[in-house]
Design a protein around this motif. Structure first.
Motif, mmCIF file in Angstrom:
data_model
loop_
_atom_site.group_PDB
_atom_site.id
_atom_site.type_symbol
_atom_site.label_atom_id
_atom_site.label_comp_id
_atom_site.label_asym_id
_atom_site.label_seq_id
_atom_site.Cartn_x
_atom_site.Cartn_y
_atom_site.Cartn_z
ATOM 1 N N MET A 171 32.860 46.390 -34.464
ATOM 2 C CA MET A 171 33.117 45.884 -33.117
ATOM 3 C C MET A 171 32.121 46.482 -32.136
ATOM 4 O O MET A 171 31.646 47.596 -32.316
ATOM 5 N N PHE A 172 31.813 45.715 -31.072
ATOM 6 C CA PHE A 172 30.984 46.239 -30.006
ATOM 7 C C PHE A 172 31.523 45.717 -28.680
ATOM 8 O O PHE A 172 32.310 44.774 -28.637
ATOM 9 N N PHE A 173 31.103 46.358 -27.601
ATOM 10 C CA PHE A 173 31.567 45.993 -26.266
ATOM 11 C C PHE A 173 30.450 45.277 -25.512
ATOM 12 O O PHE A 173 29.308 45.728 -25.524
ATOM 13 N N MET A 174 30.778 44.179 -24.857
ATOM 14 C CA MET A 174 29.843 43.476 -23.992
ATOM 15 C C MET A 174 30.309 43.674 -22.549
ATOM 16 O O MET A 174 31.427 43.291 -22.191
ATOM 17 N N VAL A 175 29.465 44.276 -21.736
ATOM 18 C CA VAL A 175 29.818 44.601 -20.357
ATOM 19 C C VAL A 175 28.974 43.738 -19.424
ATOM 20 O O VAL A 175 27.765 43.959 -19.281
ATOM 21 N N GLY A 176 29.596 42.744 -18.822
ATOM 22 C CA GLY A 176 28.891 41.869 -17.912
ATOM 23 C C GLY A 176 29.029 42.344 -16.481
ATOM 24 O O GLY A 176 30.024 42.989 -16.118
ATOM 25 N N GLY A 177 28.025 42.022 -15.676
ATOM 26 C CA GLY A 177 28.095 42.430 -14.283
ATOM 27 C C GLY A 177 27.320 41.514 -13.378
ATOM 28 O O GLY A 177 26.240 41.042 -13.708
ATOM 29 N N MET A 178 27.884 41.246 -12.221
ATOM 30 C CA MET A 178 27.188 40.496 -11.188
ATOM 31 C C MET A 178 26.107 41.392 -10.587
ATOM 32 O O MET A 178 26.347 42.585 -10.369
ATOM 33 N N PRO A 179 24.908 40.874 -10.339
ATOM 34 C CA PRO A 179 23.882 41.695 -9.697
ATOM 35 C C PRO A 179 24.365 42.251 -8.362
ATOM 36 O O PRO A 179 25.080 41.587 -7.626
ATOM 37 N N ARG A 180 23.975 43.477 -8.067
ATOM 38 C CA ARG A 180 24.327 44.165 -6.825
ATOM 39 C C ARG A 180 25.813 44.440 -6.717
ATOM 40 O O ARG A 180 26.369 44.527 -5.630
ATOM 41 N N ALA A 181 26.490 44.565 -7.865
ATOM 42 C CA ALA A 181 27.937 44.807 -7.861
ATOM 43 C C ALA A 181 28.309 46.095 -8.591
ATOM 44 O O ALA A 181 29.439 46.243 -9.046
ATOM 45 N N GLY A 182 27.370 47.022 -8.697
ATOM 46 C CA GLY A 182 27.682 48.298 -9.333
ATOM 47 C C GLY A 182 27.849 48.208 -10.829
ATOM 48 O O GLY A 182 28.600 48.997 -11.414
ATOM 49 N N SER A 183 27.145 47.283 -11.471
ATOM 50 C CA SER A 183 27.345 47.118 -12.914
ATOM 51 C C SER A 183 26.810 48.306 -13.709
ATOM 52 O O SER A 183 27.333 48.621 -14.781
ATOM 53 N N ARG A 184 25.780 48.970 -13.208
ATOM 54 C CA ARG A 184 25.271 50.149 -13.922
ATOM 55 C C ARG A 184 26.314 51.271 -13.904
ATOM 56 O O ARG A 184 26.568 51.919 -14.907
ATOM 57 N N MET A 185 26.905 51.496 -12.737
ATOM 58 C CA MET A 185 27.967 52.489 -12.630
ATOM 59 C C MET A 185 29.113 52.148 -13.581
ATOM 60 O O MET A 185 29.620 53.015 -14.304
ATOM 61 N N TYR A 186 29.505 50.898 -13.580
ATOM 62 C CA TYR A 186 30.607 50.430 -14.420
ATOM 63 C C TYR A 186 30.298 50.653 -15.901
ATOM 64 O O TYR A 186 31.140 51.132 -16.663
ATOM 65 N N PHE A 187 29.067 50.324 -16.283
ATOM 66 C CA PHE A 187 28.647 50.489 -17.672
ATOM 67 C C PHE A 187 28.656 51.956 -18.070
ATOM 68 O O PHE A 187 29.124 52.333 -19.159
ATOM 69 N N PHE A 188 28.160 52.836 -17.191
ATOM 70 C CA PHE A 188 28.121 54.256 -17.526
ATOM 71 C C PHE A 188 29.532 54.845 -17.599
ATOM 72 O O PHE A 188 29.787 55.768 -18.387
ATOM 73 N N LEU A 189 30.450 54.354 -16.786
ATOM 74 C CA LEU A 189 31.837 54.808 -16.898
ATOM 75 C C LEU A 189 32.393 54.481 -18.287
ATOM 76 O O LEU A 189 33.088 55.294 -18.898
ATOM 77 N N ILE A 190 32.076 53.279 -18.770
ATOM 78 C CA ILE A 190 32.541 52.888 -20.102
ATOM 79 C C ILE A 190 31.914 53.771 -21.172
ATOM 80 O O ILE A 190 32.599 54.232 -22.101
ATOM 81 N N GLU A 191 30.630 54.051 -21.046
ATOM 82 C CA GLU A 191 29.974 54.917 -22.036
ATOM 83 C C GLU A 191 30.538 56.332 -21.999
ATOM 84 O O GLU A 191 30.675 56.980 -23.035
ATOM 85 N N GLU A 192 30.858 56.814 -20.803
ATOM 86 C CA GLU A 192 31.470 58.148 -20.708
ATOM 87 C C GLU A 192 32.839 58.166 -21.380
ATOM 88 O O GLU A 192 33.206 59.140 -22.042
ATOM 89 N N LEU A 193 33.601 57.096 -21.212
ATOM 90 C CA LEU A 193 34.902 56.998 -21.885
ATOM 91 C C LEU A 193 34.725 56.993 -23.399
ATOM 92 O O LEU A 193 35.482 57.648 -24.131
ATOM 93 N N MET A 194 33.752 56.264 -23.884
ATOM 94 C CA MET A 194 33.485 56.198 -25.316
ATOM 95 C C MET A 194 33.131 57.585 -25.863
ATOM 96 O O MET A 194 33.620 57.997 -26.913
#
Length: 262
Positions: free
Chosen positions: A1-24
């Motif tokens: 399994m893998f996770f796909m993290v989508g994000g709208m531009p200029r909506a903090g998607s990098r922050m959101y992605f790093f939060l998920i990686e920190e949880l992992m």
């Protein structure tokens, strides 16, 4: 399994992605940077901005099985039918972060201006005349860019029943709640006492000012310090009353469908 993290531009998607990686990582999974260095080309890069069709998604699925690892990928693109199928059969899990369209347009126009002034013509999102922020020069251009590109992608993600949809504004105001929802959605075994420690380097509430929330993304492996300022409701201070009326006339239904008030 893998996770796909989508994000709208200029909506903090990098922050959101790093939060998920920190949880992992907190759940006992390998550091994503070190994992990719160790496995060479067996895993895809962390950020890929093209539409994922059957060959690419099956390759990601095969990589997860062959390496027996869990990894995440970030994208600004829309969710494809193949992606929906992989989610339905339990081979992929997805999440998407979005933001008030009016603030997205403010940020995109500002980014475009900075790119033009600096001579930076990096290729960004989509196709046609709005494939770079540098080409977004007017409010009307930003409105068309959002309506015909970004809203379409939002619909692709939000119409899938097994996608976790997250609002940028909620992530900024209550990062711990965001972490709890991500932990539950991705079924990551992270105790509550670790959540505050994960969120702390990403957010600095002591720097908050009226009508604004600021967050700082900590240094990340393999990259420099990522610092971004997120201002909620900035469009009220940026656009004139006439411009806000134009936005409401053009995007009013979309703004409301996305859960925001006019």
């Amino acid at each position: 399994m893998f996770f796909m993290v989508g994000g709208m531009p200029r909506a903090g998607s990098r922050m959101y992605f790093f939060l998920i990686e920190e949880l992992m990582f907190a759940a006992g999974h390998p550091n994503s940077i070190e994992l990719r260095e160790k496995l060479g080309g067996k895993l895809p890069p962390r950020t890929i901005n093209h539409y994922f069709q059957l060959p690419q998604l099956l390759a990601f699925n095969r990589a997860a099985q062959d390496t027996n690892t869990l990894f995440a990928i970030r994208t600004h693109k829309g969710l494809t039918l193949t992606g929906r199928a992989l989610i339905r059969v339990g081979r992929m899990r997805g999440a998407y972060v979005y933001r008030d369209p009016r603030d997205v347009i403010v940020s995109a126009l500002e980014r475009g201006r900075i790119m033009r002034e600096s001579g930076n013509a990096e290729r960004y999102f989509g196709i046609g005349p709005y494939r770079t922020f540098a080409r977004l020069k007017t409010l009307k251009g930003g409105l068309r860019w959002f309506k015909y590109q970004q809203f379409d992608r939002w619909k692709r993600w939000s119409s899938c029943p097994n996608i976790l949809m997250s609002r940028y504004e909620d992530n900024i105001s209550d990062p711990k709640k965001t972490l709890i929802s991500l932990r539950e959605h991705f079924e990551l075994d992270v105790p509550d006492e670790k959540l505050d420690a994960i969120a702390a380097p990403f957010f600095k509430p002591e720097e908050a000012v009226e009508k604004a929330d600021y967050y700082t993304i900590k240094d990340t492996p393999g990259g420099g310090a990522l610092k971004n300022k997120g201002v909620v409701g900035r469009f009220n201070e940026t656009f004139s009353n006439e411009e806000i009326q134009l936005i409401n006339d053009y995007l009013g239904d979309i703004i409301q469908k996305m859960g925001y008030e006019i």
